[in-house]
Design an enzyme around this catalytic site. Sequence first.
Site: not given
Ligand SMILES: Nc1ncnc2c1ncn2[C@@H]1O[C@H](COP(=O)(O)OP(=O)(O)OP(=O)(O)O)[C@@H](O)[C@H]1O
Length: 148
Positions: A9, A49, A57, A85, A91, A102, A112, A115, A126
């Site tokens: 990211k 997303y 958010f 993963r 996350t 992370r 974080n 992705h 994706e």
């Molecule tokens: N409460 C929050 N506030 C801000 N950003 C958030 C929050 N929760 C999730 N995110 C962001 O949204 C992204 C997608 O959330 P998701 O739950 O799909 O997690 P993930 O699958 O681990 O992450 P990614 O899709 O980035 O790999 C997270 O990586 C994080 O950057």
Amino acid sequence: MEKTFLMVKPDGVQRNLIGEITSRFEKKGYKLAGAKLMVISNSLAEEHYGEHKDKPFFSELVEFITSGPVFAMVWEGENVIAGARQMMGATKPSDAAPGTIRGDFGVTVGKNVIHGSDSADSAKRELELFFNSEEILNYQKDNLNWVY
Ligand SMILES: Nc1ncnc2c1ncn2[C@@H]1O[C@H](COP(=O)(O)OP(=O)(O)OP(=O)(O)O)[C@@H](O)[C@H]1O
């Protein structure tokens, strides 16, 4: 062989973590099948997303992921979706174990670092969103005889 979509990211790119992160996946034994430094458009970010569009958010997430270059990658290997993963960690960096990306480099959930696709369906979706078929290379890597 299974493929997944991983992306350093904007925070990871700015913090010079591209080399560190790709090195971990290379050392694990996964094969890099495609990669590019790119700036994500608003429409691509909103599609990528899409599952979060009703979350509070969402706009922050889109603004952040489009804020600077990301390093998009295609990695290949046995069980690479789940394996990557695991290597990324939870996350929320505060829940991510030391030794994970992370856990070692992240502090907040918004920034974080990386992705990664979380299922076979999301990997397919994706990869198609970010790469065309010519950008995903099919080549021989001789060291794989020592991994498998
Ligand atoms: N409460 C929050 N506030 C801000 N950003 C958030 C929050 N929760 C999730 N995110 C962001 O949204 C992204 C997608 O959330 P998701 O739950 O799909 O997690 P993930 O699958 O681990 O992450 P990614 O899709 O980035 O790999 C997270 O990586 C994080 O950057």
